[in-house]
Design a protein around this motif. Structure first.
Motif: not given
Length: 395
Positions: A1-6, A109-110, A200-204
């Protein structure tokens, strides 16, 4: 899972100044931050926030697809690293195409899209984009030479969505489960609220403010920093900020060189190059700009590149082993100059303000490059550092 802030992050940006702006946010958070032109092999170092500059804002749809293709292989090699898509804050360029292509590559997908930067007076409220309270189509961006803002609606600005559904969410609305979602925000607290809903499944995707909240960095005052005393400043835009800089420099001595974007005799370019070289070698400031003239974009691009190659080569060759500061206005101009200098990867070394960043490359340790988007102002500390005497010269 991708984690922000690493310690590791990948950002895809469509122009160099936007890439540098995002890298600066990571730098503020204490991370090693590099900007990398995607034409070169991608080398993601450990503990690095890497911002990829595709230089695709002014490209055609087909050219954009070709530029993004090599990124897909690189991104697939780092499935655990978060990916952010930096877009122009007022949605210029091939925004929807790049979003859809990248989402497809990443299996998303989002797409949660928040391009505006309330910290800089850029807001979206009630489906209307405003800059400092003024509807976008009534600002200087209405006369942008490549992407004139003819609407205040972010949905109109986004344009064709390539088969993806698009929706608009006000504060408090439930997020759709799929498609492109434009997020309303006119306050920093609202940007922060949306950032907490990214899965985690979003493209921000979006601008500086959205990224800052996702990564969890805070804006800081610029630290003391000594720039080289010899500066060549290249103005690659026709934004009103260009004239504001000249007003701010009144009373100082500098060399103002103006060339034609259409055609220049070789002797004029040679004179411009030697004059700029002489001035910056004497610890002064030389400014090179291009006059506002009607000409085709293709012929202007070729002439501007020809002139810049001559001026930069002369200035740097005459200043070997001497520290030089190269200040650049405009993302397309920055990309062209990096191409001329054959610099692929640069590391952030100083932040002067939002979007105004100094960088260096291991290839050219005596060269400090400072970039800013054309529509942003030069921070007062930089204007003060540019030069201390006004020599104006048109060639």
């Amino acid at each position: 899972m991708r984690q922000w802030g690493g310690n590791r992050m990948i950002v895809v940006a469509d122009d160099f100044t936007g890439a540098a702006e995002i890298a600066a946010v990571s730098f503020e958070g204490g991370y090693s931050a590099r900007v990398h032109r995607v034409k070169a092999p991608i080398d993601l170092q450990p503990d690095c926030h890497l911002v990829l500059d595709t230089d695709s804002r002014l490209k055609s749809s087909e050219q954009t697809k070709a530029v993004l293709a090599p990124i897909s292989k690189a991104l697939s090699s780092f499935p655990a690293i978060p990916v952010y898509k930096k877009v122009d804050s007022i949605l210029r360029g091939n925004v929807s195409l790049e979003l859809c292509l990248l989402a497809q590559i990443l299996g998303k997908k989002r797409i949660l899209l928040l391009p505006q930067n309330p910290s800089g007076g850029r807001t979206i409220k009630d489906r209307t984009y405003r800059i400092n309270g003024i509807p976008l189509s009534q600002t200087e961006f209405a006369s942008d030479p490549t992407h004139p803002a003819q609407s205040d609606s972010p949905l109109d600005l986004l344009g064709q969505t390539h088969g993806w559904s698009v929706s608009y969410c006000s504060i408090g609305d439930a997020l759709p489960t799929a498609g492109i979602v434009i997020l309303e925000a006119e306050r920093d607290s609202e940007v922060q609220r949306w950032s907490k809903q990214v899965k985690p499944d979003d493209l921000a995707a979006g601008g500086r403010d959205f990224y800052r909240h996702l990564v969890g960095t805070t804006q800081r005052e610029p630290r003391p920093f000594d720039l080289p005393t010899s500066t060549l400043l290249i103005q690659g835009t026709l934004s009103p900020e260009r004239e504001r800089l000249h007003q701010a420099l009144k009373g100082n001595t500098y060399l103002d060189l103006q060339l034609s974007p259409a055609a220049n005799p070789q002797k004029s370019i040679d004179l411009c190059a030697s004059s700029a070289s002489d001035m910056i070698s004497s610890n002064g400031l030389a400014i090179l700009g291009f006059r506002r003239e009607n000409t085709s974009s293709e012929s202007a691009a070729a002439e501007i590149e020809r002139a810049l190659r001559a001026v930069i080569a002369t200035a740097l060759n005459s200043s070997k082993n001497v520290a030089i500061h190269l200040a650049i206005e405009g993302g397309a101009t920055a990309a062209l100059i990096l191409k001329i200098l054959n610099l692929d990867t640069l590391e952030v070394i100083q932040i002067w303000g939002d979007g105004v960043v100094s960088l260096q490359s291991e290839k050219s340790p005596n060269l400090t490059i400072t970039t800013k988007p054309g529509s942003y102002a030069w921070p007062p500390a930089l204007v003060e550092a540019f030069c201390p005497k006004v020599i104006e010269q048109e060639v």
